[in-house]
Enzyme design. Structure first.
Site, short mmCIF file in Angstrom:
data_model
loop_
_atom_site.label_atom_id
_atom_site.label_comp_id
_atom_site.label_asym_id
_atom_site.label_seq_id
_atom_site.Cartn_x
_atom_site.Cartn_y
_atom_site.Cartn_z
N GLU A 418 0.96 -0.88 0.05
CA GLU A 418 -0.24 0.07 0.14
C GLU A 418 1.28 1.04 -0.19
O GLU A 418 2.04 1.28 0.78
CB GLU A 418 -0.74 -0.14 0.89
CG GLU A 418 -2.14 1.06 1.20
CD GLU A 418 -2.56 1.06 2.41
OE1 GLU A 418 -3.87 1.90 2.88
OE2 GLU A 418 -3.29 -0.31 2.51
N GLU A 463 -4.44 0.84 -2.53
CA GLU A 463 -4.53 1.56 -2.29
C GLU A 463 -3.24 2.00 -2.58
O GLU A 463 -2.42 2.72 -2.29
CB GLU A 463 -5.34 2.17 -1.16
CG GLU A 463 -6.46 2.53 -0.99
CD GLU A 463 -7.10 3.06 0.11
OE1 GLU A 463 -8.58 3.91 0.32
OE2 GLU A 463 -6.19 2.71 1.10
N GLU A 539 -13.97 -2.60 0.15
CA GLU A 539 -14.57 -2.07 1.76
C GLU A 539 -15.44 -1.03 1.56
O GLU A 539 -16.14 -0.41 0.25
CB GLU A 539 -14.20 -1.02 1.88
CG GLU A 539 -12.04 -1.68 2.64
CD GLU A 539 -11.26 -0.74 2.60
OE1 GLU A 539 -11.57 0.92 2.73
OE2 GLU A 539 -9.66 -1.40 1.86
N ASN A 599 -0.81 11.89 13.53
CA ASN A 599 -1.25 11.18 13.94
C ASN A 599 -2.70 11.13 12.73
O ASN A 599 -3.51 12.12 13.24
CB ASN A 599 -1.90 10.67 15.43
CG ASN A 599 -2.52 11.77 16.24
OD1 ASN A 599 -3.52 11.56 15.93
ND2 ASN A 599 -1.23 13.00 16.38
N TRP A 1004 -16.21 10.08 6.08
CA TRP A 1004 -15.35 11.14 5.79
C TRP A 1004 -16.17 12.64 4.76
O TRP A 1004 -15.40 13.27 4.19
CB TRP A 1004 -14.04 11.30 5.25
CG TRP A 1004 -14.22 10.13 3.66
CD1 TRP A 1004 -14.47 10.41 2.17
CD2 TRP A 1004 -14.09 8.50 3.75
NE1 TRP A 1004 -14.60 8.92 2.42
CE2 TRP A 1004 -14.13 7.97 2.59
CE3 TRP A 1004 -13.84 7.72 5.21
CZ2 TRP A 1004 -13.94 6.33 2.32
CZ3 TRP A 1004 -14.04 6.45 5.17
CH2 TRP A 1004 -14.06 5.93 4.14
#
Length: 1028
Positions: A418, A463, A539, A599, A1004
């Protein structure tokens, strides 16, 4: 033969292999099927522990350095003074060294491939072990590391043995040249970062160390070097051929013979012996060290996720005198995977993938997986009607595939590739310098795992865009293993490098026309010109926190459109790690809690289960949507239902239908019927229903299908499917409720006071709110009953918005911008009226922000002769503000109820767009069970479509949603972690007439479907409330 290097540690490190994409290993042995090296057939057949495979798991010595250059040369031969004991397998970050880092797609290091930071945390492991002279003289000794993150160098007895990277596949080295009888010393230098880290940018915690098993493997001088079994089935699936290839190694292999035997229930089904030497394959001849045999099988028991029928295949290598030298074995499942007529099929039947993505994660052990956790995951998946799992986003622990073979799960095996954080994402995939590294991650996965029947699809990774390297790898996989399709989502989900259109987060009816990589609606996608492939979402349904709304819409589409063959939910488990606070109390931590930068906060909390595998409410929604039985109410007089089995291969032999007819939760009649449904067939059942007397309440028929006996993955009486229908009932005319005395209104300076026998209500004339309600002299309110238009934001409401990066399109930002979280009430009317049989209080509030009215709320409260408070509320919403999260009322009660009972949807948390798993009935739960302990606190605990609610002395009736909680919406909004919540006095009651859905197509972007958004600008609701 490899000769161990006498070079010093510093000279070896000076080459900086970890910053060279052309170097992925030194002296690592070629990939092959898993070995055990038994010395007898019976042990191999029984899969007993092999005496020639020794685990090196346990306590190792460990020293930690900030960079590899800091490691002294002497460490190769002796431990450093600061060495401590550490368990292997483990992640060193979970042992108190270094910092775990959680990021989604942002690389945790500066992006400058193939270079990594000079500060490169380094773990130095060492172990001593014993071998005797007979062990050494009788064969070859290998060491096998099943997983080391991210790269490592190996020394044995002070001699350098090799180097390896790719943290998720085995690295195997031959130690024979340097071992000695007695004590031997291993030294393993592990680097946190290497150039391979640029290929491992998965959405997960970034951790390091020897995190999978380590073992010594003894192979005889002449031995089995690899084996591969392929099942072939005829068109009727009643004849099979098992095509077997075995590779040998060693100086004497030409004199040997291999006996290949297929076993079933301890009996030999077929056996054949052959000497090495393949058929001639080209002008230069054949493979001298390989042999190919065919074992015919009549009426094979077929493997599927529903019927995981397995055989055992043994390979016994014998020398010229017939003595057994080496035995290997594997499970075999006879099954055929193909794509035909645009459909993915197993054994000729089109599949409906009930799948989930699963990271290897344990809250205490990080990325170390044990057998008990793996089994628990599989049991929960099967209990909740999952039939498939995607190994996101890397090859899993070898045992995982064996368990999937035996329990029955379809597997997508995914390469450890990935590059999500690259710009463009395909930068490395289109660079030929990175082809060797990418190639090894794909080819070694296939060569390790190809014998597992559970693996039905190979994945080239996740991805990473789409580049020429993907095309090359696709062709290699299709040539090497033509028995399985290949999928790859990158580059738009429908490139030439995939046999399956496998988008992520495409929506059922809504196009997402992103530039270069559009995501069309599912229904549109399968109808596009020249697109004939099956569509399976790699997904979907992003289960982040209080989410999973709209999941039923996907399943309606899957069941109605054959080429929409399901998908894999994101994802299985909340990736929180256990951490202790300053007082030594353990809590679940997410991104940033360890001081890790960069993060992505709580974006690691996307699971259907909590870290300890306790289910989220969303798991029950998946269970209901994916159930393998569907029901039809054929008629109500007589009462007849049809039960259809969605199983493709299973005859119902352990299922019983249990039914009951209930009025408002009280069972009026019940019964049970054995099910004998053939695959994809229907059983009609007539239910002996009684005559219903006219009475208050709704009558419902409830049906459950339970497994009468325990199975490998479920206890006895496990419920695997259910449905319910409201039945027609005689008209009931309720008698009028008569009270003993009319209520009395007193208009005081500051309150309107209503009295009725032992009750008093105070309506504050300044605020217009019901500020207190006394019952038998006891005050029942700590905070007044007031309008409620907002909720503590869900993860889906927040989206990607954060303090340093505001997303103005997120629901929470739109609500903030409109002022909904800073509303000020302005009282326009507050008046009381004494009627002959009742008292009414009428109020009108304008809810304003920055001088602008966002809501108008008119309430008419009526207290009748029975002492019942009736509420009639009309709300107007301004036309130029975003739709609100809820329309309702909230108050803080003075008492803390121990339990609550309700007639409505339950028993688990449900929301308007996530209530397929909720059942109409009468439920009773403790107060704490009404709260869902999401790690990142949000609105939670709603129960929809409630007719009655009872707790303590309170009784409410109407048609509403409710939640009861020890925590206010404000505290839920302000608190970052669940363990920081503090129980407030009394209890908070939220009564909602209307509540927006939670969404969940992704987390998102706004994902609540239009029908679950509060579009109306005028709304009205009513309810009644009394106390005993």
């Amino acid at each position: 033969m490899f000769t161990a290097s006498p070079m010093s540690l510093s000279k070896i490190l000076a080459r900086r292999d970890w910053e060279n994409p052309g170097v992925t290993q030194w002296h690592r042995l070629p990939a092959h099927a898993p070995f055990n090296s038994w010395r007898d057939e019976a042990s191999a057949r029984a899969d007993d522990n092999a005496s020639r495979k020794r685990s090196l798991n346990g306590d190792w010595q460990f020293s930690y350095y900030a960079a590899p250059e800091q490691v002294p040369d002497s460490w190769v031969t002796e431990d450093c003074a600061d060495a401590v004991t550490t368990p292997v397998p483990s992640n060193w970050q979970m042992q108190g060294f270094d910092t775990p880092i959680y990021t989604n797609d942002t690389y945790p290091i500066p992006v400058n491939p193939p270079f990594v930071p000079a500060e490169n945390p380094t773990g130095c492991y060492s172990l001593t072990f014993e071998v005797d002279e007979q062990w050494l003289e009788s064969g070859q000794t290998r060491i096998v590391f099943d997983g080391v993150n991210s790269a490592f160098y190996l020394w044995c007895n002070g001699k350098w043995m090799g180097y390896s990277q790719d943290s998720r596949l085995p690295a195997e080295f031959d130690l024979s040249a340097v071992l000695r009888p007695g004590t031997n010393r291993l030294a393993v230098l592990v680097l946190r970062w290497c150039d391979g880290s640029y290929l491992e940018d998965q959405d997960m915690w970034r951790m390091s160390g020897i995190f999978r098993d380590v073992s010594l493997l003894h192979k005889p001088h002449t031995h089995i070097a690899d084996y591969h079994a392929v099942t072939e089935l005829n068109a009727d699936y009643d004849r099979a051929k098992l095509q077997v290839e075995v590779a040998l190694a060693g100086e004497q292999f030409a004199d040997c013979e291999v006996a290949v035997t297929l076993w079933r229930d301890g009996l030999s089904v077929a056996t054949v012996s052959a000497k090495p030497g393949s058929a001639i394959i080209d002008e230069r001849g054949n493979w001298a060290e390989r042999l190919n045999v065919t074992l015919p099988v009549k009426d094979p028991a077929l493997w599927s996720a529903e019927t995981p029928e397995l055989y055992r295949l043994t390979f016994a290598l014998r020398d010229g005198q017939g003595e057994i030298l080496d035995v290997e074995a594997c499970d075999v499942g006879f099954r055929c995977v193909e794509i035909s007529n645009g459909l993915l099929k197993v054994n000729g039947k089109p599949l409906l993938i009930r799948g989930v993505n699963r990271h290897e994660h344990h809250p205490e052990n990080g990325q170390v997986m044990d057998e008990a956790t793996m089994c628990r995951d599989i049991e929960l998946m099967k209990q909740h009607n999952f039939n498939a799992v995607r190994c996101s986003h890397y090859p899993n622990h070898p045992l995982w595939y064996t368990l999937c073979d035996r329990y029955g799960l379809y597997v997508v095996d995914e390469a450890n590739i990935e590059t999500h954080g690259m710009v463009p994402m395909s930068r490395l995939a289109d660079d030929p310098r990175w082809l060797p590294a990418m190639s090894e991650r794909v080819t070694r996965m296939v060569l390790r795992d190809r014998n597992h029947p559970s693996i039905i699809i190979w994945s080239l990774g996740n991805e990473s865009g789409h580049g020429a390297n993907h095309d090359a790898l696709y062709r290699w996989v299709k040539t090497t293993d033509p028995t399985r399709p290949v999928q790859y989502e990158g580059g738009g989900a429908n490139t030439a490098a995939t046999d399956i259109v496998c988008p992520m987060y495409a929506r059922v009816d809504q196009d997402q026309p992103f530039e270069a990589v559009p995501k069309w609606s599912l229904k549109k996608w399968i109808g596009m010109p020249d697109e004939t492939r099956p569509l399976i979402l790699c997904e979907y349904a992003h289960a982040m926190g209080n989410s999973f709304g709209g999941f039923a819409k996907y399943w309606q589409a899957f069941r109605n459109h054959p080429r929409l063959q399901g998908g894999f939910v994101w994802d299985w488990v909340d990736q929180a790690l256990t951490k202790k606070d300053d007082n030594g109390n353990a809590f679940w931590a997410y991104g940033g809690d360890f001081g890790d930068t960069p993060n992505d906060r709580q974006f690691c909390l996307n699971g259907l289960v909590f870290p300890d595998r306790t289910p989220h409410p969303a798991l029950f929604e998946a269970q209901r949507a994916q159930q393998f039985f569907t029901f039809t109410l054929v008629s109500t007089s007589p009462l007849v239902i049809d039960v259809h089995s969605d199983y493709l291969f299973r005859q119902c032999d352990n299922e019983q239908l249990r039914w009951n007819i209930a009025r408002d939760g009280e069972v009026l009649a019940s019964g049970e019927v054995a099910l004998t449904i053939a695959p994809q067939q229907t059983q009609r059942i007539e239910i002996d229903a009684p005559e219903f007397a006219a009475a208050a309440g709704e009558i419902w028929l409830n049906v459950d299908i339970v497994q009468t006996a325990a199975t490998a993955w479920s206890p006895a009486d496990h419920r695997c499917a259910w449905d319910q229908w409201q039945l027609p009932a005689p008209l009931y005319i309720a008698p009028p409720v008569e009270g003993t005395a009319k209520p009395d209104l007193k208009v005081k300076e500051d309150v309107l006071e209503v009295s009725h026998q032992s009750q008093r209500w105070h309506f504050d004339r300044a605020s217009g709110n019901l500020t207190q309600w006394w019952n038998n002299g006891t005050a029942t309110l700590l905070a007044p009953l007031s309008d409620n238009f907002t909720r503590a934001p869900l993860d889906n409401d927040i989206g990607v918005s954060e303090a340093t990066r505001i997303d103005p399109n997120a629901w929470v930002e739109r609500w903030k911008a409109a002022g909904m979280y800073n509303l000020t009430p302005r009282l326009l009317l507050c008046e009381g009226e004494q009627l002959a049989q009742a008292v009414t209080i009428t109020t009108l509030h304008a809810w304003e922000s920055n001088g602008k009215a966002l809501f108008l709320s008119r309430k008419v409260w009526k207290i009748d002769r029975a002492g019942v408070l009736h509420g009639d509320v009309q709300v107007q919403v301004a036309n130029d503000i975003p739709q609100p999260a809820r329309i309702g009322l909230s108050c803080q009660l003075a008492q803390t109820p121990q339990t609550a009972s309700w007639l409505g949807l339950g028993p688990d948390e449900n929301y308007p767009d996530r209530k397929l798993a909720a059942r109409q009935g009468r439920w009773t739960l403790p107060l704490d069970a009404l709260h869902t302990a999401y790690i990142f606190p949000t609105d939670n605990g709603l129960r929809c479509d409630t007719r009655e609610l009872t707790f303590d002395t309170h009784q409410m009736q109407g048609d509403f949603h409710f939640s009861l909680s020890r925590y206010s919406q404000q505290q839920l909004r302000d608190t970052s972690h669940h363990h920081l919540l503090e129980a407030e006095p009394g209890c908070w009651l939220n009564i909602d007439a209307f509540h927006m859905g939670v969404g969940g197509d992704d987390s998102w972007s706004p994902s609540v479907s239009p029908e679950f958004i509060l579009q109306r600008r005028e709304m009205r609701y009513a309810f009644s409330w009394r106390q005993d």
